[in-house]
Design an enzyme around this catalytic site. Structure first.
Site, mmCIF file in Angstrom:
data_model
loop_
_atom_site.group_PDB
_atom_site.id
_atom_site.type_symbol
_atom_site.label_atom_id
_atom_site.label_comp_id
_atom_site.label_asym_id
_atom_site.label_seq_id
_atom_site.Cartn_x
_atom_site.Cartn_y
_atom_site.Cartn_z
ATOM 1 N N THR A 110 0.783 -1.220 0.000
ATOM 2 C CA THR A 110 0.000 0.000 0.000
ATOM 3 C C THR A 110 0.821 1.280 0.000
ATOM 4 O O THR A 110 0.663 2.128 -0.851
ATOM 5 C CB THR A 110 -0.936 0.002 1.201
ATOM 6 O OG1 THR A 110 -1.583 -1.250 1.222
ATOM 7 C CG2 THR A 110 -1.968 1.096 1.085
ATOM 8 N N GLU A 118 -7.503 6.247 -8.131
ATOM 9 C CA GLU A 118 -8.136 6.308 -9.452
ATOM 10 C C GLU A 118 -9.482 5.613 -9.466
ATOM 11 O O GLU A 118 -10.382 5.987 -10.162
ATOM 12 C CB GLU A 118 -7.233 5.660 -10.505
ATOM 13 C CG GLU A 118 -6.148 6.592 -10.977
ATOM 14 C CD GLU A 118 -5.245 5.928 -11.996
ATOM 15 O OE1 GLU A 118 -5.639 4.924 -12.593
ATOM 16 O OE2 GLU A 118 -4.127 6.428 -12.175
ATOM 17 N N SER A 175 -1.831 -7.556 -8.210
ATOM 18 C CA SER A 175 -0.986 -6.520 -7.608
ATOM 19 C C SER A 175 -0.830 -6.802 -6.139
ATOM 20 O O SER A 175 -1.468 -7.681 -5.602
ATOM 21 C CB SER A 175 -1.586 -5.141 -7.819
ATOM 22 O OG SER A 175 -2.879 -5.079 -7.267
ATOM 23 N N ASN A 209 -8.683 -3.959 -9.098
ATOM 24 C CA ASN A 209 -8.170 -4.967 -8.186
ATOM 25 C C ASN A 209 -8.529 -6.393 -8.576
ATOM 26 O O ASN A 209 -8.089 -7.341 -7.929
ATOM 27 C CB ASN A 209 -8.633 -4.660 -6.754
ATOM 28 C CG ASN A 209 -7.876 -3.476 -6.197
ATOM 29 O OD1 ASN A 209 -6.684 -3.564 -5.966
ATOM 30 N ND2 ASN A 209 -8.561 -2.351 -6.026
#
Lengths: 384, 384
Positions: free
Chosen positions: B180, B260, B384, B379
């Protein structure tokens, strides 16, 4: 067969006009001879008016009727909302010649709006008129408590000398709004209120409490069990517990399966935990990780997001020895890279995650869903 | 101006080839005369190799360099991954003629894959060659730690006799994966390691710790502060604290603003709480409610979902007296229906939620985002 599967119960489901269309008011009545009851409620401190009412009404281990409405949660509605619930109980009591203290009330729908009592009370009369012990009436009751549930949920099980039947609404990822789940379970077993209460708490603990679609706790969650004693055979408590737990587990699985927003039903089983509580905590942390849930939606067996979620808890485990398998492939071994993640097939709807904590011999399974575009759509486009 | 705003620091950001394109390796060096440092790390028990390394390296309150890479988190990579981190620190130390124990390492990217060391180590050499104390180099370093961040985040503040500069990456709703956030803050203040440590912990507590985009805790979170003492003026600790906190708060706000996937930036301020901890707990519960976050995305001021989230906590409040305002409209008053929810304008990007607990005089603000289709897309579509 729903709540009328057991002897000694009548039910009805009618349209009172609380929702734009369809049934929205259910009534379940215990015709006895015994009127034993138990209930488990949301632990949310912002409890809806019907929860506050029913909590005091069940205090004596006795209930004769449950009235349930969809089309409004009657939560955060102040003293006026509580008066509405009270009036509903009184109305049912008058129509059935009971004490209002033996009438439980459940509501589900949007928080923060008053119920349309001018529609609801005549609906109660219609439901009283429609009461029957047949299967159709049981199904109608299960239908009337739906909010955005795509199907009515019912279940039943039988043991030596007794039957257990049940209905539930909600949960999944679309339905909930805040009024996530209501359930009524009936039995004709001869069982003391204290035993019924203990059995219900144990059944809920390992069923509804382990279905966690989006981590959001309702203001209205209520599970009611009623025992009519209409089957006079002696009941074995262990056998009764097994049947009650089976019905609650079946209903919980149906709630998760009906998550319209969901593309995957996920069972997270934590094994070799130091305690059952640890197993539950680890599974729940994963079930509440949005990153894990979106990864599953994307068919990505992103085990890093699983470890990362477990790592936020205080459960006993060593990050250097933990294993994680997804659909049978141990993609994380000893806290590091295991089998090739490409071997994991996430094209189907069912996903089995197994977390091996290697810290004991307890286990627990948490049921959840993935986090999808449809979840966002359902919960952003409609006030619920 | 980033990390080179304060005197006594050089920086570089280069492309080592860890990511398909762009910069991916940053280096920040304290040229002294003092080499004081402090750091705050993720509390996730599944901590990445660079976190484990840096935790022991910072133990003496001293660090001369921080090397940071995007393109891989080096988490859940076992002893081999730790060896990679160690080799990275040794390589930096050799090139700069330092002790490896004075080199901190930060990594960000996908969990559970090894770093490409054959690309990384030459990248370190390139970064060493590019070190400079100019603004461009500071910006390049901030750029190199981006993952899916749309912009580099930098901040600075000054006080009597000192400057504080900083850079950060990640968070928001898209970036995170699990890696993060990373941040490096530099100052030319003359400040003892213990004072720097205390100041950093306080600054992080009220800034990064209160930015909660999706409730998922990283395996790699690291915030490093380095003090060069290059400005020889005496520093007032309170003034330094204020500047350091301002930089951290500015960076935290930039992280949330760069989500975003998000359509709204939400500031949840809990007032009249019995304690600051209570205020933080209440705000965080709301920030982590998917139902609340999807409602805001849908421009629905669904205050029932706010109360319901607060109701899951143990903070001091009375459900019958709590007020909730959204963008200035008190739509929940005394736990019930307040002003018309239609008066709330959620068409803009900024959302202010105020929860009045009426239980004391403490307050805290949690920053978060809404839950959107783009969050699910970002996601689920990308590992990721």
């Amino acid at each position: 067969m729903s709540v009328t599967a057991a002897a000694g119960f009548t039910a009805a489901g009618v349209g009172a006009g609380l929702k734009p269309s369809g049934r929205d008011l259910a009534l379940v009545v215990n015709t006895g001879p015994e009127k034993h009851a138990a209930a488990v409620f949301t632990t949310n401190r912002v409890a809806a008016a019907p929860v506050l009412w029913s909590q005091q009404a069940i205090d004596d281990g006795r209930a004769e009727a449950v009235v349930l409405n969809s089309g409004g949660a009657n939560a955060c509605t102040g003293p006026e909302g509580f008066a509405d619930t009270h009036a509903t109980a009184e109305h049912v009591a008058e129509a059935l010649e009971l004490s209002a203290q033996d009438v439980l009330v459940c509501s589900t729908g949007l928080i923060g709006t008053r119920l349309d009592m001018e529609a609801l009370l005549p609906g109660v009369d219609a439901a009283v008129g429609a009461l029957s012990d047949d299967a159709v009436s049981g199904e109608a009751a299960a239908d009337a408590i739906r909010t955005t549930d795509s199907v009515a949920k019912t279940s039943q099980a039988a043991g030596t000398g007794f039957t257990v039947g049940g209905m539930a609404k909600g949960a999944g990822m679309l339905a909930p709004g805040m009024a996530t789940m209501l359930s009524v379970v009936t039995t004709d077993a001869v069982i003391a209120p204290a035993d019924l209460d203990a059995a219900l708490r144990e059944a809920v603990r390992v069923s509804f409490d382990r279905a966690d679609s989006d981590g959001c706790m309702s203001t209205n969650d209520t599970v009611v069990a009623m025992a009519s004693g209409a089957n006079s055979d002696a009941v074995d408590l262990a056998e009764f517990q097994a049947a009650l737990t089976a019905v609650c587990r079946d209903l919980a699985a149906q709630l998760i399966a009906d998550a319209e927003g969901a593309a995957h039903e996920i069972a997270i089983t934590t094994v070799r935990a130091a305690s059952e509580a640890d197993a539950e905590t680890a599974g729940r942390a994963v079930a509440r990780s949005n990153l894990f849930k979106t990864a599953i939606f994307g068919r990505d067996p992103n085990w890093g997001r699983i470890l990362s979620a477990v790592g936020t808890t205080d459960v006993a485990f060593d990050p250097a020895t933990i294993d994680v398998a997804v659909n049978g492939v141990t993609i994380c071994r000893s806290g590091g890279i295991g089998e090739d993640r490409e071997l994991v097939d996430l094209s189907g709807r069912q996903v089995e995650v197994t977390i091996d904590l290697k810290a004991g011999d307890a286990e627990a399974t948490i049921l959840t869903n993935d986090l999808t575009h449809d979840y966002v759509h359902e919960n952003s486009a409609y006030s619920s």
